[in-house]
Design a protein around this motif. Structure first.
Motif, PDB file in Angstrom:
ATOM      1  N   ILE A  56     -24.914  45.516  19.385  1.00 58.82           N
ATOM      2  CA  ILE A  56     -23.553  45.322  19.896  1.00 58.82           C
ATOM      3  C   ILE A  56     -23.370  46.293  21.060  1.00 58.82           C
ATOM      4  O   ILE A  56     -23.268  47.502  20.851  1.00 58.82           O
ATOM      5  N   ILE A  62     -17.583  46.888  26.834  1.00 51.03           N
ATOM      6  CA  ILE A  62     -16.837  45.647  26.645  1.00 51.03           C
ATOM      7  C   ILE A  62     -16.601  45.045  28.028  1.00 51.03           C
ATOM      8  O   ILE A  62     -15.900  45.614  28.862  1.00 51.03           O
ATOM      9  N   THR A  98     -18.651  38.707  21.876  1.00 48.54           N
ATOM     10  CA  THR A  98     -18.496  39.271  23.222  1.00 48.54           C
ATOM     11  C   THR A  98     -17.272  38.680  23.918  1.00 48.54           C
ATOM     12  O   THR A  98     -16.502  39.391  24.576  1.00 48.54           O
ATOM     13  N   THR A  99     -17.083  37.360  23.774  1.00 50.21           N
ATOM     14  CA  THR A  99     -15.920  36.703  24.382  1.00 50.21           C
ATOM     15  C   THR A  99     -14.633  37.187  23.755  1.00 50.21           C
ATOM     16  O   THR A  99     -13.648  37.494  24.447  1.00 50.21           O
ATOM     17  N   LEU A 154     -17.735  38.242  32.571  1.00 52.78           N
ATOM     18  CA  LEU A 154     -18.476  37.260  31.769  1.00 52.78           C
ATOM     19  C   LEU A 154     -18.488  35.883  32.430  1.00 52.78           C
ATOM     20  O   LEU A 154     -19.209  34.989  31.974  1.00 52.78           O
ATOM     21  N   SER A 177     -31.467  41.405  21.964  1.00 54.54           N
ATOM     22  CA  SER A 177     -30.232  41.169  21.212  1.00 54.54           C
ATOM     23  C   SER A 177     -30.391  41.439  19.724  1.00 54.54           C
ATOM     24  O   SER A 177     -29.442  41.831  19.054  1.00 54.54           O
ATOM     25  N   PHE A 232     -17.457  45.404  18.138  1.00 53.37           N
ATOM     26  CA  PHE A 232     -17.008  46.168  19.303  1.00 53.37           C
ATOM     27  C   PHE A 232     -15.861  47.094  18.893  1.00 53.37           C
ATOM     28  O   PHE A 232     -14.909  46.658  18.236  1.00 53.37           O
ATOM     29  N   GLY A 279     -22.636  34.505  21.604  1.00 50.42           N
ATOM     30  CA  GLY A 279     -21.746  35.366  22.376  1.00 50.42           C
ATOM     31  C   GLY A 279     -20.285  35.278  21.989  1.00 50.42           C
ATOM     32  O   GLY A 279     -19.411  35.710  22.752  1.00 50.42           O
TER      33      GLY A 279
END
Length: 604
Positions: free
Chosen positions: A349, A353, A388-389, A359, A265, A414, A385
């Motif tokens: 990143i 997506i 990401t969410t 997820l 990460s 993103f 995260g």
């Protein structure tokens, strides 16, 4: 575990499993009927439920009727999956034959149904049907053939010299550790690949995919040699001297490609230290690189910086920016000066997506994303995260709503291509001076949905609430550890005379708070634990009247509407075998409550 009734559909699946198992093929129809319908017990197991454990007596074996069974060794964070078995395979017969205790554990992967046979039944089948005994002998012989090893060459024993660094760099160290293989020698376009345990076609194919231009030749190595390589090249690199030429990295992409290949990460570069990365929450040295020279970090990073970023860094001593290595990999970068020189942190990143479903997020997040207006807060510590969410929520809107999405980020993470929605993404410091300035301008840019990368100051918070209050859907992040502390944190940032107005703004516009943290999974990887506050009229009154301490009770009694408490989620992850008790306790906010739930004492 639950014992299933012998219903026709279950018996039908059992017969299918037996039909493709060579041990039971010689049985007559009557004998097969007797084993399946009379002698065997049909049991169902849920995800990560143990069927048997290491050290258990060998008083039964079983056949997989449906689902999968993982064979694992070790416990807690040291647990390792050896193999995963499919339908019709027999499990546990070796221990039954030898009458020894189990040497590994078996865990259900998903919903799994098995037919359990006692030791006595198994022996009766061997006695009554000689052909079954022959089938068993053939199965054991095939297994012995697969696991037998050729002699180890003297160059690959425990006391042999280590492979050259440039050879070790050919394969990611995480791959070596998972499969217990090491590249030991390179001869033009041929690579000798050392293996500790066994080499099968699938593993060989995986290495060939990593190195398509090379011919891979497997060679046996001693386990001591493998451990020696891992200790020197995969362990603590802090004792390695600084080479006059620096770390050995020729371009920053050399390190970033390794990071992506390993599933890391973050990449950490610090003057006087070997490069390190964060994998599954742990910061580890990168094998094959020496310590970074004093000026090497800036020399590696300067070629990918914009001139204005270089100027800002020289003026302030730190700078945030983004870098796209290729169309598949983007990075968020923080460059800083410290007591040793220049350091940098790269956050990977992913280009992909993920959807909310992928997820594993609860359905309430989808409902929030489909709301026409309001404020959604996604919170948690750094690296939990949040981005990401939020990206998954925006992607859901982008694919399903004909609207205008405006993001304000520092930097852009993103990248969203316009689909049903029109998407504009602005980066603070590049496209706008600040979050608050961009939010003021947003009201003139006809957005339906606004993403605020971080609510850093009072003006940004006020503008975000005002944007939500004027009929927009606003998504934002905060660094808070619980849903309730999120509300208090926002209110407490304002002076006393303004707090009533802020409480009213939250009560009227807040849709909910999703607070998340990432926990290390047993066997590798990470899994989110969530705390979710779903706003309703009663909660709105509590916030408006300053009674935020009552939100906990409201969340506890309102779980049917989607409310979740962090400790509840952590306890469920422990019960399902996904994380250890220690990991749950380390991520809990209310430690006393977590100890009680786990049945642990304070000193344990």
């Amino acid at each position: 575990m639950r014992v299933l009734e012998r219903k026709p559909e279950i018996l039908s699946e059992a017969y299918k499993a037996f039909d493709t198992n060579p041990f039971f093929a010689p049985l007559s129809d009557a004998q097969r009927d007797l084993v399946i319908e009379k002698a065997g017990t049909i049991e169902a197991y849920t995800e990560n439920e143990f069927i048997l454990k290491t050290g258990d007596p060998a008083d039964f074996l079983f056949v997989i009727i449906s689902g999968q069974v993982a064979v694992v060794v070790g416990e807690g964070e040291d647990q390792m999956e050896l193999t995963c078995l499919e339908r019709s395979q027999m499990v546990g017969e070796m221990a039954v034959i030898l009458d020894e205790k189990r040497t590994a554990s078996c865990v259900a992967r998903g919903e799994t149904v098995i037919l359990k046979l006692t030791r006595d039944v198994f022996r009766k089948v061997l006695t009554a049907v000689p052909e079954a005994g022959m089938s068993m002998m053939r199965m054991l012989a095939e297994r012995l053939k697969k696991t037998s090893r050729p002699p180890v060459h003297r160059d690959f024993r425990g006391d042999a010299p280590l492979p050259p660094v440039d050879v070790l760099r050919l394969i990611p160290i995480g791959f070596m550790q998972r499969h217990r293989v090491v590249p030991v020698r390179k001869l033009e376009n041929k690579l000798l690949l050392g293996y500790c345990d066994r080499m099968d076609d699938n593993l060989l194919a995986s290495v060939t995919q990593l190195l398509p231009s090379m011919k891979i030749e497997p060679v046996a190595i001693e386990a001591a040699y493998f451990e020696k390589v891992m200790q020197n090249y995969g362990g603590d690199a802090s004792a390695e001297p600084v080479a006059s030429g620096g770390s050995g990295a020729q371009h920053i992409d050399d390190l970033l490609k390794r990071l992506v290949a390993e599933g890391g990460s973050d990449l950490h570069l610090s003057a006087g230290q070997a490069p390190r990365w964060r994998i599954d929450g742990r910061i580890l040295p990168i094998a094959g690189f020496l310590k970074l020279a004093p000026n090497e970090v800036f020399k590696l990073i300067a070629p990918i910086m914009r001139p204005d970023s270089v100027e800002e860094f020289n003026k302030t001593g730190d700078e945030d920016f983004a870098y796209a290595m290729d169309k598949h990999s983007r990075f968020r970068i923080n460059l800083l000066r410290d007591s040793n020189g220049v350091s940098a942190v790269f956050r990977h990143i992913p280009n992909t997506i993920f959807t909310l479903e992928e997820l594993g997020m609860p359905d309430v997040l989808r409902r929030w994303a489909e709301s026409p207006k309001g404020l959604i807060l996604v919170t948690g510590p750094t690296g939990s995260g949040k981005s990401t969410t939020l990206a998954a929520m925006l992607d859901h809107i982008n694919r399903n709503e004909e609207c205008h999405i405006l993001t304000i980020e520092d930097p852009v993470e993103f990248v969203h291509q316009s689909r049903k929605a029109l998407v504009n993404q602005r980066e603070v410091g590049v496209h706008t001076q600040s979050f608050s300035r961009a939010l003021r301008a947003a009201l003139r840019e006809d957005p339906d949905v606004v993403l605020v990368g971080e609510m850093r100051d009072l003006e940004t918070i006020s503008m975000a609430l005002e944007t939500a209050n004027t009929g927009h859907l606003v998504l934002a992040t905060l660094h808070t550890s619980t849903a309730i502390s999120t509300v208090s944190r926002i209110v407490d940032q304002f002076p006393a005379e303004a707090q009533e107005q802020i409480r009213t703004g939250l009560a009227d516009n807040l849709l909910g708070v999703c607070c998340q943290t990432l926990c290390r999974k047993i066997g590798g990887g990470r899994v989110p634990a969530l705390e979710i506050l779903v706003m309703d009229y009663a909660m709105g009154n509590m916030i408006r009247e300053g009674r935020t301490h009552m939100l906990l009770t409201a969340m506890t009694t309102g779980q049917s509407r989607g409310n979740r408490l962090l400790n509840d989620d952590l306890a469920k992850l422990v019960q399902s075998g996904k994380i250890t008790k220690e990991e749950a306790l380390g991520n809990a906010v209310d430690h006393a409550d977590m100890l009680r739930r786990l049945g642990m004492s304070k000193g344990s």
